[in-house]
Design an enzyme around this catalytic site. Structure first.
Site, PDB file in Angstrom:
ATOM      1  N   TYR A 159     -15.043   1.470   8.518  1.00 15.58           N
ATOM      2  CA  TYR A 159     -15.177   2.474   9.012  1.00 15.58           C
ATOM      3  C   TYR A 159     -16.418   2.588   9.805  1.00 15.58           C
ATOM      4  O   TYR A 159     -16.983   2.862   9.930  1.00 15.58           O
ATOM      5  CB  TYR A 159     -14.604   3.718   8.735  1.00 15.58           C
ATOM      6  CG  TYR A 159     -13.376   3.577   9.013  1.00 15.58           C
ATOM      7  CD1 TYR A 159     -12.813   4.573  10.073  1.00 15.58           C
ATOM      8  CD2 TYR A 159     -12.445   4.679   7.652  1.00 15.58           C
ATOM      9  CE1 TYR A 159     -11.512   5.016  10.187  1.00 15.58           C
ATOM     10  CE2 TYR A 159     -11.152   4.163   8.245  1.00 15.58           C
ATOM     11  CZ  TYR A 159     -10.550   4.623   9.096  1.00 15.58           C
ATOM     12  OH  TYR A 159      -9.205   5.008  10.089  1.00 15.58           O
ATOM     13  N   TYR A 186      -3.667  12.505  10.498  1.00 18.81           N
ATOM     14  CA  TYR A 186      -4.073  11.464   9.767  1.00 18.81           C
ATOM     15  C   TYR A 186      -3.364  11.211   8.897  1.00 18.81           C
ATOM     16  O   TYR A 186      -3.399  12.296   8.170  1.00 18.81           O
ATOM     17  CB  TYR A 186      -5.642  10.957   9.640  1.00 18.81           C
ATOM     18  CG  TYR A 186      -6.325  10.102   8.980  1.00 18.81           C
ATOM     19  CD1 TYR A 186      -6.214   8.682   9.926  1.00 18.81           C
ATOM     20  CD2 TYR A 186      -5.816  10.334   7.185  1.00 18.81           C
ATOM     21  CE1 TYR A 186      -6.310   7.515   8.810  1.00 18.81           C
ATOM     22  CE2 TYR A 186      -6.874   8.436   6.806  1.00 18.81           C
ATOM     23  CZ  TYR A 186      -6.737   7.642   7.536  1.00 18.81           C
ATOM     24  OH  TYR A 186      -6.912   6.102   7.031  1.00 18.81           O
ATOM     25  N   ASP A 188       2.251  14.806   3.124  1.00 16.70           N
ATOM     26  CA  ASP A 188       1.583  14.164   3.340  1.00 16.70           C
ATOM     27  C   ASP A 188       0.506  15.006   2.498  1.00 16.70           C
ATOM     28  O   ASP A 188      -0.837  15.681   2.766  1.00 16.70           O
ATOM     29  CB  ASP A 188       0.822  13.537   3.871  1.00 16.70           C
ATOM     30  CG  ASP A 188      -0.391  12.567   3.801  1.00 16.70           C
ATOM     31  OD1 ASP A 188      -0.673  11.930   2.631  1.00 16.70           O
ATOM     32  OD2 ASP A 188      -1.000  12.285   4.843  1.00 16.70           O
ATOM     33  N   LYS A 235      -5.082   8.879  -3.546  1.00 17.99           N
ATOM     34  CA  LYS A 235      -6.275   9.569  -3.902  1.00 17.99           C
ATOM     35  C   LYS A 235      -6.781  10.044  -5.368  1.00 17.99           C
ATOM     36  O   LYS A 235      -7.012   9.678  -6.232  1.00 17.99           O
ATOM     37  CB  LYS A 235      -6.945  10.652  -3.694  1.00 17.99           C
ATOM     38  CG  LYS A 235      -7.047   9.617  -1.149  1.00 17.99           C
ATOM     39  CD  LYS A 235      -8.056  11.105  -0.512  1.00 17.99           C
ATOM     40  CE  LYS A 235      -8.561   9.686   0.953  1.00 17.99           C
ATOM     41  NZ  LYS A 235      -7.183  10.215   2.037  1.00 17.99           N
TER      42      LYS A 235
HETATM   43  C1  LIG Z   1      -6.905   9.423   2.987  1.00 16.30           C
HETATM   44  C2  LIG Z   1      -5.378   9.530   3.346  1.00 16.30           C
HETATM   45  C3  LIG Z   1      -3.910   8.987   3.738  1.00 16.30           C
HETATM   46  C4  LIG Z   1      -4.628   7.162   2.824  1.00 16.30           C
HETATM   47  O1  LIG Z   1      -4.635   6.676   2.611  1.00 16.30           O
HETATM   48  P1  LIG Z   1      -5.430   5.862   1.943  1.00 16.30           P
HETATM   49  O2  LIG Z   1      -5.641   5.165   0.599  1.00 16.30           O
HETATM   50  O3  LIG Z   1      -6.756   5.412   2.356  1.00 16.30           O
HETATM   51  O4  LIG Z   1      -4.643   4.847   2.463  1.00 16.30           O
HETATM   52  C5  LIG Z   1      -3.284   9.435   3.984  1.00 16.30           C
HETATM   53  N1  LIG Z   1      -3.388  10.643   4.504  1.00 16.30           N
HETATM   54  C6  LIG Z   1      -4.110  11.577   3.759  1.00 16.30           C
HETATM   55  C7  LIG Z   1      -3.861  12.495   4.680  1.00 16.30           C
HETATM   56  C8  LIG Z   1      -4.940  10.921   4.240  1.00 16.30           C
HETATM   57  O5  LIG Z   1      -6.311  11.999   3.867  1.00 16.30           O
END
Ligand SMILES: *Cc1c(COP(=O)(O)O)cnc(C)c1O
Length: 438
Positions: free
Chosen positions: A15, A142, A236, A265
């Site tokens: 990025y 996202y 998600d 994460k």
């Molecule tokens: C960061 C994020 C992703 C992608 O995760 P990466 O480990 O960066 O590939 C997917 N969904 C959400 C909601 C996110 O915040």
């Protein structure tokens, strides 16, 4: 040659427009919420290093567990073999995940967790012999940077070159205050067609969209419609998981439970790359068959890496400690009080909070100023020893839970300073004129 110079010779950063970006800041050490730069300057990591860190940097307890695992078993193929860290992490997570989740599929990161979720959902309908093609997602969502994840994410500048390659998705409005009825109407219109496989959503907080927030009540209504039409619900929770929203998972605020959950994460407390996709028995059962073509043919070389799983277990130990839960409540209360204090300020459009996530949206006085504002605010925060990465005119705080009251106070002071810069009360040089990265 300095590390930053050597970096500039060989590295391509994520990025980052490499032509114009400031030189990266070399970080040599981390402790608690602080990161120490090569020049000795300390930074408060108010964004948890891209939302991953839960318990602070170089946490000795996690480091100990990871070290021990490294000396026992660093990795093993996860097809045909298994190991204790993977099984134990699955057992413990399934116990605290939203009710009904019964199986865990490991991968490497948030994007792959989303890819697996989408493949599970689409193949689920194929395996039942009733293929459904469509996916529903929120317009500004996202879900990651791989192709499937991009397809279900906003059609934004980030993904523009790839639009022709992304599969078609039905987008519905984000049900923020005032848009609830519209979102419900749109989702219902798609749902009744009978060809929707799944609805994927960031529960309660859309992170990359700018920490955009909506209520559990409206999400429950949307999920209820999905339920009525057999549409699978994919939560998600990559960003919202592990206490960020004030509860262990954002889905814990809801009556309607997801069929599939994506995690990453905070899964390892921000120590190692690990992703997981969990599902309920309804999904899992659709893949069980004498017919091998019904198998989920997906896997990564580092699936369920034992070291990453050990980090996950250690992070979970820390998360469930009373001390951590108290810290989470303290951050929630502190954010709430700060939000009240600043919401009336003239240069502030809106303050939003959900649990430990705080977002401050500045009024962007002119469109042309807007992009420059982002860089100005970013540099201003760094100058004051705080890492805050604005999303356009939105500044957000998503701290490690170990952040002290004093450090959090410093972060708030920087935000107050930012609003003085935005309102013109305080002069601040444009980023190009500062020397901070040199
Ligand atoms: C960061 C994020 C992703 C992608 O995760 P990466 O480990 O960066 O590939 C997917 N969904 C959400 C909601 C996110 O915040």
């Amino acid at each position: 040659m300095s590390l930053a110079h050597r970096d500039q010779n060989v590295i391509w950063h994520p990025y980052t427009q490499m032509k114009t970006a400031a030189r990266p800041i070399p970080i040599v050490r981390g402790e608690g919420a602080l990161l120490y730069a090569e020049d000795g300057k300390a930074y408060i990591d108010a964004v948890s290093s891209w939302w991953v860190n839960l318990h602070g940097h170089a946490h000795p307890y996690i480091a100990g567990k990871v070290g021990a695992q490294l000396q026992t078993l660093e990795h093993v193929i996860f097809a045909g073999f298994t190991h204790a860290p993977a099984v134990e992490l699955a057992e413990r997570l399934l116990q605290i995940l939203p009710s009904g989740q019964s199986r865990m599929f490991y991968s490497d990161n948030g994007s792959t967790a989303v890819e697996v979720a989408l493949k599970m959902a689409i193949q689920y309908w194929n395996n039942l012999g009733k293929p459904r093609k469509k996916i529903i997602a929120f317009r500004d969502s996202y879900h990651g940077d791989t192709f499937g994840a991009m397809a279900v994410s906003a059609r934004s500048a980030f993904t523009a070159p790839f639009w022709p390659y992304l599969f078609e998705v039905e987008f519905v409005e984000v049900p923020v205050s005032g848009k609830e009825e519209e979102a419900i109407r749109q989702l219902e219109a798609y749902a009744v067609r009978g060809d929707v496989a799944a609805f994927i959503y960031e529960p309660l907080v859309l992170g990359t969209a700018g920490m955009v927030m909506y209520t559990p009540e409206v999400l429950d209504k949307l999920l209820h419609i999905c339920r009525q039409h057999g549409i699978l619900a994919i939560a998600d929770e990559v960003m919202t998981g592990f206490g960020r929203t004030g509860r262990t998972f954002a889905s814990d605020f809801l009556h309607q439970k997801p069929d599939i959950v994506c995690l990453s994460k905070g899964l390892t407390g921000g120590t190692m790359a690990l992703g997981a996709t969990t599902c309920n028995e309804r999904i899992y059962a659709a893949f069980l068959d004498e017919d091998k073509s019904k198998t989920l043919f997906h896997g990564h070389s580092y699936t369920a890496n034992p070291v990453a799983c050990a980090a996950g277990l250690a992070s979970l130990d820390l998360l469930l400690q009373e001390e951590t839960q108290t810290s989470i409540s303290r951050i929630c209360n502190s954010h709430g009080a700060f939000a009240q204090r600043i919401s009336h300020l003239p240069s502030i459009q809106e303050v939003r909070q959900r649990g430990t996530i705080l977002a401050v949206e500045f009024r962007d006085t002119s469109a042309s100023y807007f992009s420059e504002l982002r860089d100005t605010l970013y540099s201003f925060a760094l100058d004051h020893g705080v890492i805050l990465r604005p999303l356009g005119n939105i500044i957000y705080v998503i701290p490690p839970y170990c952040i002290t009251a004093e450090q959090l106070g410093q972060v708030y002071q920087v935000i107050l300073g930012m609003q003085e810069v935005v309102s013109g009360e305080k002069a601040y040089p444009r980023p190009e004129q500062t020397m901070l990265h040199d």
